[in-house]
Motif scaffolding. Structure first.
Motif, PDB file in Angstrom:
ATOM      1  N   MET A   1       0.830  -1.200   0.000  1.00 50.63           N
ATOM      2  CA  MET A   1       0.000   0.000   0.000  1.00 50.63           C
ATOM      3  C   MET A   1       0.868   1.255   0.000  1.00 50.63           C
ATOM      4  SD  MET A   1      -3.502  -0.703   2.142  1.00 50.63           S
ATOM      5  CE  MET A   1      -2.877  -1.447   3.646  1.00 50.63           C
ATOM      6  N   ILE A   2       1.974   1.233   0.740  1.00 45.52           N
ATOM      7  CA  ILE A   2       2.888   2.378   0.746  1.00 45.52           C
ATOM      8  C   ILE A   2       3.467   2.605  -0.655  1.00 45.52           C
ATOM      9  CG2 ILE A   2       5.122   3.209   1.616  1.00 45.52           C
ATOM     10  CD1 ILE A   2       4.400   1.870   4.305  1.00 45.52           C
ATOM     11  N   LYS A   3       3.821   1.530  -1.338  1.00 45.43           N
ATOM     12  CA  LYS A   3       4.322   1.652  -2.718  1.00 45.43           C
ATOM     13  C   LYS A   3       3.239   2.237  -3.624  1.00 45.43           C
ATOM     14  CE  LYS A   3       7.551  -2.249  -2.427  1.00 45.43           C
ATOM     15  NZ  LYS A   3       7.758  -3.670  -2.818  1.00 45.43           N
ATOM     16  N   ASN A   4       2.008   1.757  -3.453  1.00 43.87           N
ATOM     17  CA  ASN A   4       0.902   2.266  -4.266  1.00 43.87           C
ATOM     18  C   ASN A   4       0.648   3.746  -4.031  1.00 43.87           C
ATOM     19  OD1 ASN A   4       0.462  -0.273  -5.364  1.00 43.87           O
ATOM     20  ND2 ASN A   4      -1.220  -0.793  -3.973  1.00 43.87           N
ATOM     21  N   ARG A   5       1.038   4.223  -2.850  1.00 40.62           N
ATOM     22  CA  ARG A   5       0.856   5.635  -2.485  1.00 40.62           C
ATOM     23  C   ARG A   5       2.158   6.418  -2.652  1.00 40.62           C
ATOM     24  NH1 ARG A   5      -2.029   9.166  -1.834  1.00 40.62           N
ATOM     25  NH2 ARG A   5      -1.917   9.728   0.378  1.00 40.62           N
TER      26      ARG A   5
ATOM     27  N   THR B   1      -3.981   6.121   4.208  1.00 38.99           N
ATOM     28  CA  THR B   1      -5.377   5.754   3.912  1.00 38.99           C
ATOM     29  C   THR B   1      -6.396   6.671   4.580  1.00 38.99           C
ATOM     30  OG1 THR B   1      -5.236   4.169   5.748  1.00 38.99           O
ATOM     31  CG2 THR B   1      -4.896   3.288   3.525  1.00 38.99           C
ATOM     32  N   ASN B   2      -6.016   7.911   4.917  1.00 36.62           N
ATOM     33  CA  ASN B   2      -6.939   8.762   5.685  1.00 36.62           C
ATOM     34  C   ASN B   2      -7.816   9.621   4.774  1.00 36.62           C
ATOM     35  OD1 ASN B   2      -4.961  10.558   4.868  1.00 36.62           O
ATOM     36  ND2 ASN B   2      -4.875  11.651   6.815  1.00 36.62           N
ATOM     37  N   GLY B   3      -8.477   8.980   3.845  1.00 38.38           N
ATOM     38  CA  GLY B   3      -9.419   9.627   2.945  1.00 38.38           C
ATOM     39  C   GLY B   3      -9.831   8.636   1.881  1.00 38.38           C
ATOM     40  N   PRO B   4     -10.990   8.815   1.282  1.00 37.41           N
ATOM     41  CA  PRO B   4     -11.525   7.792   0.365  1.00 37.41           C
ATOM     42  C   PRO B   4     -10.692   7.594  -0.892  1.00 37.41           C
ATOM     43  CG  PRO B   4     -12.886   9.774   0.327  1.00 37.41           C
ATOM     44  CD  PRO B   4     -11.914   9.945   1.451  1.00 37.41           C
ATOM     45  N   GLY B   5     -10.166   8.677  -1.473  1.00 38.44           N
ATOM     46  CA  GLY B   5      -9.318   8.541  -2.648  1.00 38.44           C
ATOM     47  C   GLY B   5      -7.978   7.920  -2.315  1.00 38.44           C
ATOM     48  N   LYS B   6      -7.416   8.311  -1.166  1.00 36.53           N
ATOM     49  CA  LYS B   6      -6.137   7.752  -0.710  1.00 36.53           C
ATOM     50  C   LYS B   6      -6.281   6.258  -0.439  1.00 36.53           C
ATOM     51  CE  LYS B   6      -4.935  12.061   1.673  1.00 36.53           C
ATOM     52  NZ  LYS B   6      -4.687  12.658   3.002  1.00 36.53           N
ATOM     53  N   MET B   7      -7.381   5.879   0.195  1.00 35.28           N
ATOM     54  CA  MET B   7      -7.611   4.471   0.512  1.00 35.28           C
ATOM     55  C   MET B   7      -7.626   3.626  -0.753  1.00 35.28           C
ATOM     56  SD  MET B   7     -10.986   2.720   2.245  1.00 35.28           S
ATOM     57  CE  MET B   7     -11.884   2.506   0.700  1.00 35.28           C
ATOM     58  N   MET B   8      -8.349   4.086  -1.765  1.00 36.07           N
ATOM     59  CA  MET B   8      -8.435   3.312  -3.007  1.00 36.07           C
ATOM     60  C   MET B   8      -7.092   3.282  -3.730  1.00 36.07           C
ATOM     61  SD  MET B   8     -11.427   1.921  -3.449  1.00 36.07           S
ATOM     62  CE  MET B   8     -12.254   1.932  -5.048  1.00 36.07           C
ATOM     63  N   GLN B   9      -6.370   4.381  -3.688  1.00 33.01           N
ATOM     64  CA  GLN B   9      -5.037   4.412  -4.286  1.00 33.01           C
ATOM     65  C   GLN B   9      -4.128   3.413  -3.578  1.00 33.01           C
ATOM     66  OE1 GLN B   9      -2.584   8.115  -4.006  1.00 33.01           O
ATOM     67  NE2 GLN B   9      -2.957   8.242  -6.212  1.00 33.01           N
ATOM     68  N   ALA B  10      -4.201   3.364  -2.251  1.00 33.78           N
ATOM     69  CA  ALA B  10      -3.385   2.431  -1.473  1.00 33.78           C
ATOM     70  C   ALA B  10      -3.711   0.984  -1.841  1.00 33.78           C
ATOM     71  CB  ALA B  10      -3.590   2.664   0.018  1.00 33.78           C
ATOM     72  N   LEU B  11      -4.977   0.706  -2.126  1.00 40.27           N
ATOM     73  CA  LEU B  11      -5.380  -0.647  -2.501  1.00 40.27           C
ATOM     74  C   LEU B  11      -5.015  -0.976  -3.946  1.00 40.27           C
ATOM     75  CD1 LEU B  11      -8.910  -0.859  -0.809  1.00 40.27           C
ATOM     76  CD2 LEU B  11      -6.739  -1.774   0.051  1.00 40.27           C
ATOM     77  N   GLY B  12      -4.584   0.032  -4.688  1.00 37.20           N
ATOM     78  CA  GLY B  12      -4.181  -0.202  -6.072  1.00 37.20           C
ATOM     79  C   GLY B  12      -5.319  -0.123  -7.069  1.00 37.20           C
ATOM     80  N   ILE B  13      -6.404   0.549  -6.700  1.00 40.00           N
ATOM     81  CA  ILE B  13      -7.561   0.654  -7.582  1.00 40.00           C
ATOM     82  C   ILE B  13      -7.372   1.844  -8.522  1.00 40.00           C
ATOM     83  CG2 ILE B  13     -10.071   0.830  -7.722  1.00 40.00           C
ATOM     84  CD1 ILE B  13      -8.958  -1.681  -6.271  1.00 40.00           C
TER      85      ILE B  13
END
Length: 210
Positions: free
Chosen positions: A110-114, A123-135
């Motif tokens: 997740m850190i790499k994805n971010r 992951t402290n926001g909806p866009g950040k969370m999805m980015q962390a998950l690689g979506i």
């Protein structure tokens, strides 16, 4: 309990609070990424001026909201993607936006994805969370949770219990309608550092869990 029953047998606001502390996972085909839900927002369908389905608006873009309970509504704004789950019966377009998680699995990926961002910024926001998950697309929009790589663990044994749930106004809602802009339909775990806009001085050592 199956997803369809869980997401339809109580009011959307109640489900939004019950989701806090439940694990949300994404299987990217190589590993499981995810964490505990710490922040949600409820959207109450056709009457809710802040909802994408307000006044019965319906199009291919928001069709996920009209699906049976447990259908994914994944939408995009600018370069970010957002994770929403339809609640209530089919064609009753209510839903819950998952705004933030406290990471527990696959954190290095997740850190790499971010791009190296870590700690609460991960992951402290909806866009950040999805980015962390690689979506990076709406690929899983309109899929039922059971037919997607996403899992929300409904086993109470795996749930973290918040010491206190704080209701507040939703974030980023158009202020032109003060009634719906101020309704307390956002819910978060008090003191959890992964909640969006949580100030450092409000962080709790136990992250707000019992």
């Amino acid at each position: 309990m199956d997803y369809s029953t869980y997401f339809s047998n109580q009011p959307t606001e109640t489900i939004a609070q019950d989701l806090l502390g439940r694990p949300l996972y994404f299987d990217n085909g190589k590993e499981i990424l995810g964490g505990y839900i710490v922040e949600t927002e409820a959207y109450l369908g056709k009457k809710d001026r802040a909802a994408h389905s307000y006044n019965g608006r319906r199009s291919p873009a928001n069709e996920g909201l009209y699906g049976k309970a447990g259908t994914l509504y994944i939408y995009s704004q600018r370069q970010y993607f957002f994770f929403d789950v339809a609640t209530q019966e089919k064609d009753e377009p209510q839903g819950i936006l998952i705004r933030a998680i406290e990471p527990s699995l696959g954190i290095n990926t997740m850190i790499k994805n971010r791009s190296g961002k870590s700690g609460p910024l991960l992951t402290n926001g909806p866009g950040k969370m999805m980015q962390a998950l690689g979506i990076t697309s709406r690929k899983w929009d309109l899929h039922f949770l059971d037919d997607s790589p996403f899992t929300i663990d409904l086993n109470d044994k795996h749930k973290k219990i918040p010491q206190e749930i704080i209701p507040s106004a939703r974030i980023g809602i158009n202020q032109s309608n003060p009634e719906w802009a101020s309704k307390k339909l956002r819910f978060f775990v008090k003191g959890n550092p992964y909640v969006s806009k949580m100030k450092k001085r409000e962080y709790q050592e136990n992250h707000g869990w019992t």
